[in-house]
Every structure is written in C-alpha cells, then in structure tokens.
Design a protein around this motif. Structure first.
Motif, PDB file in Angstrom:
ATOM      1  N   PRO A 156     -17.641 -39.513  75.789  1.00  0.00           N
ATOM      2  CA  PRO A 156     -18.014 -40.135  74.593  1.00  0.00           C
ATOM      3  C   PRO A 156     -16.950 -40.867  73.708  1.00  0.00           C
ATOM      4  O   PRO A 156     -16.869 -41.836  73.333  1.00  0.00           O
ATOM      5  N   LEU A 157     -15.755 -40.063  74.016  1.00  0.00           N
ATOM      6  CA  LEU A 157     -14.540 -40.692  73.375  1.00  0.00           C
ATOM      7  C   LEU A 157     -14.232 -41.893  73.961  1.00  0.00           C
ATOM      8  O   LEU A 157     -13.953 -42.796  73.264  1.00  0.00           O
ATOM      9  N   VAL A 158     -14.244 -41.847  75.443  1.00  0.00           N
ATOM     10  CA  VAL A 158     -13.943 -43.232  75.927  1.00  0.00           C
ATOM     11  C   VAL A 158     -14.692 -44.046  75.661  1.00  0.00           C
ATOM     12  O   VAL A 158     -14.070 -45.356  75.432  1.00  0.00           O
ATOM     13  N   GLY A 159     -15.999 -43.835  75.642  1.00  0.00           N
ATOM     14  CA  GLY A 159     -16.662 -44.881  75.171  1.00  0.00           C
ATOM     15  C   GLY A 159     -16.554 -45.695  74.032  1.00  0.00           C
ATOM     16  O   GLY A 159     -16.774 -46.877  73.782  1.00  0.00           O
ATOM     17  N   ALA A 160     -16.223 -44.856  72.971  1.00  0.00           N
ATOM     18  CA  ALA A 160     -15.837 -45.383  71.709  1.00  0.00           C
ATOM     19  C   ALA A 160     -14.638 -46.142  71.722  1.00  0.00           C
ATOM     20  O   ALA A 160     -14.638 -47.283  71.116  1.00  0.00           O
ATOM     21  N   LEU A 161     -13.704 -45.755  72.279  1.00  0.00           N
ATOM     22  CA  LEU A 161     -12.329 -46.422  72.447  1.00  0.00           C
ATOM     23  C   LEU A 161     -12.416 -47.582  73.234  1.00  0.00           C
ATOM     24  O   LEU A 161     -11.832 -48.648  72.810  1.00  0.00           O
ATOM     25  N   ALA A 162     -13.384 -47.592  74.130  1.00  0.00           N
ATOM     26  CA  ALA A 162     -13.359 -48.836  74.816  1.00  0.00           C
ATOM     27  C   ALA A 162     -14.338 -50.168  74.407  1.00  0.00           C
ATOM     28  O   ALA A 162     -14.183 -51.198  75.027  1.00  0.00           O
ATOM     29  N   ARG A 163     -14.856 -49.825  73.263  1.00  0.00           N
ATOM     30  CA  ARG A 163     -15.640 -50.955  72.540  1.00  0.00           C
ATOM     31  C   ARG A 163     -14.543 -52.071  72.283  1.00  0.00           C
ATOM     32  O   ARG A 163     -15.072 -53.265  72.236  1.00  0.00           O
ATOM     33  N   GLY A 164     -13.359 -51.692  72.016  1.00  0.00           N
ATOM     34  CA  GLY A 164     -12.373 -52.932  71.769  1.00  0.00           C
ATOM     35  C   GLY A 164     -11.068 -53.187  72.493  1.00  0.00           C
ATOM     36  O   GLY A 164     -10.388 -54.020  72.568  1.00  0.00           O
ATOM     37  N   ARG A 165     -10.799 -52.006  73.454  1.00  0.00           N
ATOM     38  CA  ARG A 165      -9.851 -52.562  74.321  1.00  0.00           C
ATOM     39  C   ARG A 165     -10.034 -51.659  75.735  1.00  0.00           C
ATOM     40  O   ARG A 165     -11.073 -50.770  75.994  1.00  0.00           O
ATOM     41  N   CYS A 166      -9.099 -52.031  76.596  1.00  0.00           N
ATOM     42  CA  CYS A 166      -9.311 -51.428  77.912  1.00  0.00           C
ATOM     43  C   CYS A 166      -8.849 -49.942  77.929  1.00  0.00           C
ATOM     44  O   CYS A 166      -7.664 -49.461  77.519  1.00  0.00           O
ATOM     45  N   VAL A 167      -9.718 -49.041  78.333  1.00  0.00           N
ATOM     46  CA  VAL A 167      -9.155 -47.621  78.542  1.00  0.00           C
ATOM     47  C   VAL A 167      -9.315 -46.966  79.796  1.00  0.00           C
ATOM     48  O   VAL A 167     -10.138 -47.258  80.485  1.00  0.00           O
ATOM     49  N   THR A 168      -8.084 -46.591  80.167  1.00  0.00           N
ATOM     50  CA  THR A 168      -7.939 -45.907  81.565  1.00  0.00           C
ATOM     51  C   THR A 168      -8.002 -44.188  81.467  1.00  0.00           C
ATOM     52  O   THR A 168      -7.144 -43.811  80.602  1.00  0.00           O
ATOM     53  N   VAL A 169      -8.892 -43.487  81.981  1.00  0.00           N
ATOM     54  CA  VAL A 169      -8.700 -42.185  81.998  1.00  0.00           C
ATOM     55  C   VAL A 169      -8.358 -41.453  83.405  1.00  0.00           C
ATOM     56  O   VAL A 169      -8.784 -41.658  84.366  1.00  0.00           O
ATOM     57  N   LEU A 170      -7.204 -40.727  83.503  1.00  0.00           N
ATOM     58  CA  LEU A 170      -6.560 -40.164  84.718  1.00  0.00           C
ATOM     59  C   LEU A 170      -7.114 -38.686  84.824  1.00  0.00           C
ATOM     60  O   LEU A 170      -6.610 -37.964  83.851  1.00  0.00           O
ATOM     61  N   ASP A 171      -7.622 -38.142  85.817  1.00  0.00           N
ATOM     62  CA  ASP A 171      -7.716 -36.858  86.182  1.00  0.00           C
ATOM     63  C   ASP A 171      -6.152 -36.418  86.774  1.00  0.00           C
ATOM     64  O   ASP A 171      -5.579 -37.129  87.563  1.00  0.00           O
ATOM     65  N   LEU A 172      -5.664 -35.303  86.122  1.00  0.00           N
ATOM     66  CA  LEU A 172      -4.257 -34.787  86.486  1.00  0.00           C
ATOM     67  C   LEU A 172      -4.299 -34.385  88.227  1.00  0.00           C
ATOM     68  O   LEU A 172      -5.342 -33.445  88.198  1.00  0.00           O
ATOM     69  N   PRO A 173      -3.671 -34.495  88.924  1.00  0.00           N
ATOM     70  CA  PRO A 173      -3.290 -33.627  90.064  1.00  0.00           C
ATOM     71  C   PRO A 173      -3.461 -32.300  89.815  1.00  0.00           C
ATOM     72  O   PRO A 173      -2.600 -31.922  89.013  1.00  0.00           O
ATOM     73  N   GLY A 174      -4.152 -31.419  90.674  1.00  0.00           N
ATOM     74  CA  GLY A 174      -4.141 -30.008  90.363  1.00  0.00           C
ATOM     75  C   GLY A 174      -5.090 -29.378  89.352  1.00  0.00           C
ATOM     76  O   GLY A 174      -5.095 -28.364  89.266  1.00  0.00           O
ATOM     77  N   GLN A 175      -5.422 -30.110  88.715  1.00  0.00           N
ATOM     78  CA  GLN A 175      -6.737 -29.911  87.624  1.00  0.00           C
ATOM     79  C   GLN A 175      -8.122 -30.318  88.060  1.00  0.00           C
ATOM     80  O   GLN A 175      -8.292 -30.923  88.827  1.00  0.00           O
ATOM     81  N   PRO A 176      -8.908 -29.299  87.599  1.00  0.00           N
ATOM     82  CA  PRO A 176     -10.473 -29.837  88.565  1.00  0.00           C
ATOM     83  C   PRO A 176     -10.894 -31.177  88.131  1.00  0.00           C
ATOM     84  O   PRO A 176     -10.901 -31.508  86.795  1.00  0.00           O
ATOM     85  N   GLY A 177     -11.166 -32.077  89.057  1.00  0.00           N
ATOM     86  CA  GLY A 177     -11.690 -33.279  88.795  1.00  0.00           C
ATOM     87  C   GLY A 177     -11.522 -33.986  90.058  1.00  0.00           C
ATOM     88  O   GLY A 177     -11.604 -33.472  91.005  1.00  0.00           O
TER      89      GLY A 177
END
Length: 248
Positions: free
Chosen positions: A29-50
């Motif tokens: 939800p937050l990524v969708g709101a941020l991405a309305r006006g700019r490029c947003v990249t979300v990274l899963d951290l190594p060693g964390q569930p994802g």
C-alpha cells in the motif's frame, strides 16, 4: 520489486528497505502511494523472510549489508536515490556509503543506539517464539504498536508464519561513530513513533542529533510499526524530504 514511472536521467528515485521479519509484499500500500509520482524500488533484505537470499552474514554483519546494498543500487537504482529504511533497514541504509544515496529517511532506525526490550514486550515475545499462533502474534504486535492501536489481520497472520517457519534475527548493535561521521554530509531525517517501545523518541532523538547530526521527527499516535500504523504520515514525510532536492 520496482513500481512507478521509469526515471529519466538524473531523476530522484526512492529505495525502501523493510525491517526485521518484514518484506516488500507487506509494504505494497505504501509503495503504491509513493509510486504515483516517482520510481520506487523495494528490496527484501537477505536473511529476512521474503524473496531475497536466505543466508545471513556470519561476520561483520552490517558491513556485509552495506556492501550488498551498494551492489544492488548499481543495478536496481540507475540514478540518485533517497533510501527509506525501517528498523533493521535503517541500519543497512546507514551502513552503505554508495554515492547513489543522496538522502536517507530512517524510520525507527536501528544502528544509532541500542534497542530496548521492555519486560512486557519480552513476555509477549517468548510465547510467540515457543508456541506460535495468530493470537500470540497479535499480542506481540500490540506491544510494538501504540496503546489501543489496531493490528492488521494480515500482519498477525504473517508474524505467526514467521515464528513457525523462520528463525528471527537479533537487532544490530549501534554502528561505529567513525562510520556515522562519514554519513553526516548526506541529508538524513530520523523518525520515531511516539510510543515506540524499542526506540522511544527520548532515546533515539538525542542519538540521531549527536551521532548523525540529523533532523529528528516524531509521529504521534504510532509505535514501532510505522509502515503499518502511520502510512499516510510516512508518505508525507518521504515526499516532503524528497521535495527538498527539487528546490535545493
């Protein structure tokens, strides 16, 4: 995961780093709101569930994470970036000295001072680890959130799954003062929830100002789970912070 318009040459992007036991899927939800006006990249951290690598660094943990982020930014963020890090993600953002990072927004960030674990929070953590259930996950999350706040059902379900299938990691120790001194020239905003049990404003604020020379803000009515408790406030803070680069 990347969302939003394709960045033009030199255009500012946002890179989001979730915290311990969290991942990109929980931030949509937050990524969708941020991405309305700019490029947003979300990274899963190594060693964390994802969807990132399952292995965790065994030595020089934060230096390893800093190097990892530098390498990822070279391929995933072609231009300048504001890195938004929550909890462990904030410490990773600070550990990275990539020249692509032009600013940092650090939400309830580890790496600046030791996290506190009050007795009621510890009392909720042990049953969650030993005998996982959705109810025990909810009880733990309520200790992380502001008093009386609602815990989203999907977050309780997720934390139950984490306890059943993963081995949770410990918070990093504070980063060395010499390293934080190297980060001071890059603008930073450190934010805490008013009721954060791990990093209360009275503790995190002085550390952010003294060790990083950073601006500090408080989100009222929120605890440690800022991305879930106060997404609108986080969105406004990130947008305001990014706007300063357009006018500077």
């Amino acid at each position: 995961m990347t969302a939003g318009p394709e960045p033009r040459d030199g255009e500012l992007g946002v890179v989001l780093l979730p915290g311990t036991n969290m991942n990109a899927a929980l931030c949509l939800p937050l990524v969708g709101a941020l991405a309305r006006g700019r490029c947003v990249t979300v990274l899963d951290l190594p060693g964390q569930p994802g969807l990132s690598a399952g292995g965790r660094p065994r030595a020089r943990r934060m230096a390893w994470y800093g190097q990892w982020l530098s390498e990822v930014l070279e391929s995933a963020a072609p231009g300048p970036a504001v890195v938004v890090g929550h909890s462990l993600g904030g410490a990773v953002a600070l550990a990275c000295g990539s020249p692509r990072i032009v600013g940092r927004v650090l939400l309830s960030s580890a790496g600046l001072t030791r996290l506190r674990v009050p007795a009621p929070l510890l009392a909720a953590t042990v049953p969650w680890l030993l005998r996982p259930s959705v109810l025990r996950s909810t009880a733990l999350l309520r200790r992380m959130a502001a008093p009386g706040g609602e815990v989203p059902d999907h977050l309780s379900t997720w934390m139950d799954l984490v306890a059943r299938c993963c081995r949770t990691s410990l918070a990093p120790t504070p980063l060395p003062s010499g390293l934080l001194g190297l980060r001071r020239p890059v603008p930073a905003l450190v934010v805490a929830g008013r009721f954060d049990p791990f990093l209360p404003p009275r503790v995190l604020g002085p550390s952010a100002r003294r060790r990083l020379k950073a601006e500090f803000g408080v989100v009222e009515g929120a605890g440690h789970l800022l991305l879930d408790e106060a997404p609108d406030a986080v969105l406004a803070l990130v947008e305001e912070f990014c706007a300063t680069f357009a006018t500077s």
